[in-house]
Design an enzyme around this catalytic site. Structure first.
Site, PDB file in Angstrom:
ATOM      1  N   HIS A 197       0.831  -1.212   0.000  1.00 10.96           N
ATOM      2  CA  HIS A 197       0.000   0.000   0.000  1.00 10.96           C
ATOM      3  C   HIS A 197       0.863   1.258   0.000  1.00 10.96           C
ATOM      4  O   HIS A 197       0.607   2.197  -0.768  1.00 10.96           O
ATOM      5  CB  HIS A 197      -0.920  -0.004   1.218  1.00 10.96           C
ATOM      6  CG  HIS A 197      -1.664   1.290   1.426  1.00 10.96           C
ATOM      7  ND1 HIS A 197      -2.881   1.547   0.838  1.00 10.96           N
ATOM      8  CD2 HIS A 197      -1.347   2.399   2.137  1.00 10.96           C
ATOM      9  CE1 HIS A 197      -3.289   2.752   1.186  1.00 10.96           C
ATOM     10  NE2 HIS A 197      -2.379   3.299   1.967  1.00 10.96           N
ATOM     11  N   GLU A 198       1.864   1.291   0.875  1.00 15.34           N
ATOM     12  CA  GLU A 198       2.752   2.460   0.926  1.00 15.34           C
ATOM     13  C   GLU A 198       3.524   2.610  -0.379  1.00 15.34           C
ATOM     14  O   GLU A 198       3.774   3.733  -0.838  1.00 15.34           O
ATOM     15  CB  GLU A 198       3.700   2.352   2.122  1.00 15.34           C
ATOM     16  CG  GLU A 198       3.006   2.337   3.481  1.00 15.34           C
ATOM     17  CD  GLU A 198       2.048   3.499   3.678  1.00 15.34           C
ATOM     18  OE1 GLU A 198       2.297   4.587   3.107  1.00 15.34           O
ATOM     19  OE2 GLU A 198       1.043   3.338   4.390  1.00 15.34           O
ATOM     20  N   HIS A 220       1.656   4.571  -2.907  1.00 13.90           N
ATOM     21  CA  HIS A 220       1.822   6.029  -2.851  1.00 13.90           C
ATOM     22  C   HIS A 220       3.077   6.465  -3.617  1.00 13.90           C
ATOM     23  O   HIS A 220       3.075   7.505  -4.285  1.00 13.90           O
ATOM     24  CB  HIS A 220       1.926   6.497  -1.400  1.00 13.90           C
ATOM     25  CG  HIS A 220       0.632   6.387  -0.642  1.00 13.90           C
ATOM     26  ND1 HIS A 220      -0.552   6.905  -1.124  1.00 13.90           N
ATOM     27  CD2 HIS A 220       0.343   5.828   0.559  1.00 13.90           C
ATOM     28  CE1 HIS A 220      -1.522   6.671  -0.243  1.00 13.90           C
ATOM     29  NE2 HIS A 220      -0.999   6.009   0.776  1.00 13.90           N
ATOM     30  N   HIS A 244       3.213   8.963  -6.809  1.00 16.14           N
ATOM     31  CA  HIS A 244       4.126  10.107  -6.894  1.00 16.14           C
ATOM     32  C   HIS A 244       4.920  10.067  -8.189  1.00 16.14           C
ATOM     33  O   HIS A 244       5.079  11.084  -8.879  1.00 16.14           O
ATOM     34  CB  HIS A 244       5.064  10.112  -5.686  1.00 16.14           C
ATOM     35  CG  HIS A 244       5.913  11.330  -5.595  1.00 16.14           C
ATOM     36  ND1 HIS A 244       7.147  11.339  -4.978  1.00 16.14           N
ATOM     37  CD2 HIS A 244       5.731  12.587  -6.049  1.00 16.14           C
ATOM     38  CE1 HIS A 244       7.671  12.544  -5.048  1.00 16.14           C
ATOM     39  NE2 HIS A 244       6.838  13.329  -5.697  1.00 16.14           N
TER      40      HIS A 244
END
Length: 243
Positions: free
Chosen positions: A109-110, A113, A117
């Protein structure tokens, strides 16, 4: 004779606020408790593959050609986050070194991100641009709202409360923009885990369940912020009408 007209039956802003506050507080506690239970449960379930959260993160970043993001270990529980400023993917100790399905899902999940980006995902870009504004608003918001309530109470002038409402509205907007960012990161995580053979039928369900539980906390936070914003707006409108 009693007056049962619309005005007499309308609840006061303070009554509405306390009903909303208590309701949101209970829901928030239940959602947070559910997340903690899921975290504890799935932290004891070994992932389909034996990779740790760190290894999952490094592999996913590599698959997307992201070479400038460093995977780090940080203290705390559920403190995992991606920092676009210094390009670090920070995993809590329980995620960084664990090969549980929970650790793998959170790490992916991280990474979602970081992928956002790298791809200039619009909601994340907008959210990042709002950070300085929200930081400034959050710093002064409580003081201005308190001063606005006092000014309205003693002089009937709602202008300062209006300023506080604008500041609070920025934090509410930020909370709602966060929702698609978090949901999309989870979607990318599950998609990658499945496509790369990191999950089977059982662990796929566990990963989805864990990330959904985390997403609910953002939904509740956004709705709580909206409910509070509406409360202040009701007070402002009521004060303006009395002038």
């Amino acid at each position: 004779m009693y007056d049962y007209g619309p005005t007499s039956l309308m609840a006061s802003p303070s009554t509405i606020y306390w009903v909303l506050f208590i309701g949101v507080a209970i829901i928030s506690w239940l959602v947070q408790k559910n997340l903690q239970n899921k975290f504890e449960k799935y932290s004891n379930v070994r992932g389909f593959v034996g990779l740790t959260g760190r290894e999952i993160a490094e592999k996913m970043l590599s698959d997307y050609g992201i070479t400038n993001v460093k995977v780090c270990s940080i203290n705390g529980q559920l403190t995992d986050h991606y920092n676009p400023t210094d390009l670090t993917l920070n995993l809590s100790e329980a995620v960084y070194a664990s090969n549980s399905i929970m650790a793998q899902a959170v790490a992916a999940h991280e990474c979602g991100h970081a992928v956002q980006h790298a791809l200039s995902y619009a909601p994340l870009t907008l959210r990042s641009k709002l950070v300085p504004v929200v930081t400034f608003s959050s710093k002064w918001m409580t003081l201005i709202l308190l001063g606005g309530m006092l000014l309205l109470s003693y002089s009937g002038n709602p202008w300062l409360l209006g300023v506080g409402i604008v500041f609070f509205a920025m934090t509410t907007l930020f909370a709602f923009i966060t929702l698609p960012v978090e949901i999309d990161a989870s979607r990318r995580a599950i998609q990658w885990l499945d496509q790369r053979g990191m999950t089977d039928r059982d662990t796929h369900g566990y990963a989805v369940s864990a990330l959904k539980a985390a997403a609910y906390t953002y939904v509740v936070a956004a709705l709580s912020s909206l409910a509070t914003l509406l409360y202040y707006i009701m007070i402002f409108v009521s004060g303006a009408r009395r002038r």
